[in-house]
Write an enzyme that holds these catalytic residues in place. Structure first.
Site, PDB file in Angstrom:
ATOM      1  N   SER A  94     -46.324  97.756  21.313  1.00 57.16           N
ATOM      2  CA  SER A  94     -47.418  97.992  20.586  1.00 57.16           C
ATOM      3  C   SER A  94     -47.457  96.667  19.749  1.00 57.16           C
ATOM      4  CB  SER A  94     -47.415  99.113  19.816  1.00 57.16           C
ATOM      5  OG  SER A  94     -48.647  99.499  19.137  1.00 57.16           O
ATOM      6  N   HIS A 112     -52.285  98.858  24.500  1.00 59.55           N
ATOM      7  CA  HIS A 112     -53.180  99.828  24.697  1.00 59.55           C
ATOM      8  C   HIS A 112     -54.328  99.497  25.110  1.00 59.55           C
ATOM      9  CE1 HIS A 112     -50.576 101.939  21.662  1.00 59.55           C
ATOM     10  NE2 HIS A 112     -50.413 100.822  21.052  1.00 59.55           N
ATOM     11  N   GLU A 138     -50.647 101.113  28.179  1.00 60.45           N
ATOM     12  CA  GLU A 138     -49.751 102.043  27.725  1.00 60.45           C
ATOM     13  C   GLU A 138     -48.471 102.763  28.663  1.00 60.45           C
ATOM     14  OE1 GLU A 138     -51.637 105.206  25.396  1.00 60.45           O
ATOM     15  OE2 GLU A 138     -52.324 104.015  24.038  1.00 60.45           O
TER      16      GLU A 138
END
Length: 273
Positions: free
Chosen positions: A137, A179, A206
């Site tokens: 992330s 994402h 993801e």
């Protein structure tokens, strides 16, 4: 937009760039790959929690999963301020590590607290020498030299969709967004590419990772990696736009690469065999 550039040669180390929300309870395919490449059961892992506002909780989570996967030694290093990133104990931990892992959170915190410190210097030195640097992330977003700080999801490409700033430069010459499928971020990836000299954009889903090694990357995980190549665009109107006007890009290349597919960063071509 600058086009036709080639990417620089990679150092001896490897990168594991994860699109976020990776499995930590099941088979842990993505994190398992990070541990395997960092030395398997003999891996010595430093978990960098600088991006998160919950370093104790997040650090404990990764200690548990990495221990379950068999890593020999895991140490959490938290550096909320730049002075913490000059701590000799943090430096020593990285010097002895076979893998350094950046957790999720806010990528701006990583840059503010680590960039241009002794810790930054030693992580890059150890990466050049051959260790594995991973991130999920926010820890993925910070990998390029110019990173996405924040931006709108699920929108058409426009100049004001995305804010860019200096990253940590482990993988220069690209733009990384995470994402990707889950948050509909194609528009902001294209907007970022139009504003930066990078020629390649990676949109990482993801529980999916790009594993970079020796000038190539391999996709690992349950999703896919979207590669946008703007090196040979025939038209882009970015220089003519006001902030709220739509972006046009013609002649860009698009590759969708699921688990097991590879990509050559120098030739900018998928490896299909």
């Amino acid at each position: 937009m600058q086009t036709g550039e080639s990417l620089p040669n990679n150092p001896s180390g490897q990168l594991v760039i994860i699109g976020g929300a990776e499995d930590k309870e099941g088979d842990c395919k993505v994190l398992r790959e990070f541990i395997r490449r960092a030395g398997g059961t003999k891996a010595r892992i430093v978990v960098m929690t600088v991006a998160t506002s919950l370093p104790g909780e997040v650090g404990e989570t990764y200690i548990n999963v990495f221990e379950r996967l068999g890593a020999e030694h895991i140490q959490v290093v938290d550096t909320p301020q730049q002075e913490d990133a000059n701590d000799p104990k943090a430096i020593e931990a990285v010097e002895n590590a076979t893998g350094v892992f950046f957790t999720g959170g806010d990528q701006s915190r990583i840059v503010a607290a680590v960039k241009n410190t002794k810790l930054d210097e030693v992580i890059h030195k150890r990466y050049a020498e051959g260790i594995v640097v991973g991130g999920t992330s926010a820890g993925a977003a910070m990998m390029p030299d110019i990173m996405i700080i924040e931006g709108d999801s699920e929108t058409n490409p426009r100049v004001n969709v995305v804010e860019m700033g200096p990253g940590m430069a482990f993988l220069p010459g690209v733009v990384v967004d995470q994402h990707f499928l889950q948050r509909g971020r194609m528009g902001r990836l294209l907007s970022a590419l139009a504003q930066q000299p990078a020629v390649l954009g990676f949109g990482i889903d993801e529980n999916t990772a790009v594993v970079v090694n020796d000038g190539k990357f391999e996709v690992v995980g349950e999703g896919a990696v979207t590669v946008v190549d703007v090196a040979d665009v025939t038209h882009c109107n970015v220089d003519q736009l006001l902030h709220d006007e739509p972006l046009a890009i013609c002649g860009a290349k698009l590759h969708i690469l699921p688990h097991g597919y590879k990509f050559d960063l120098q030739s900018r071509k998928p490896i299909v065999n």
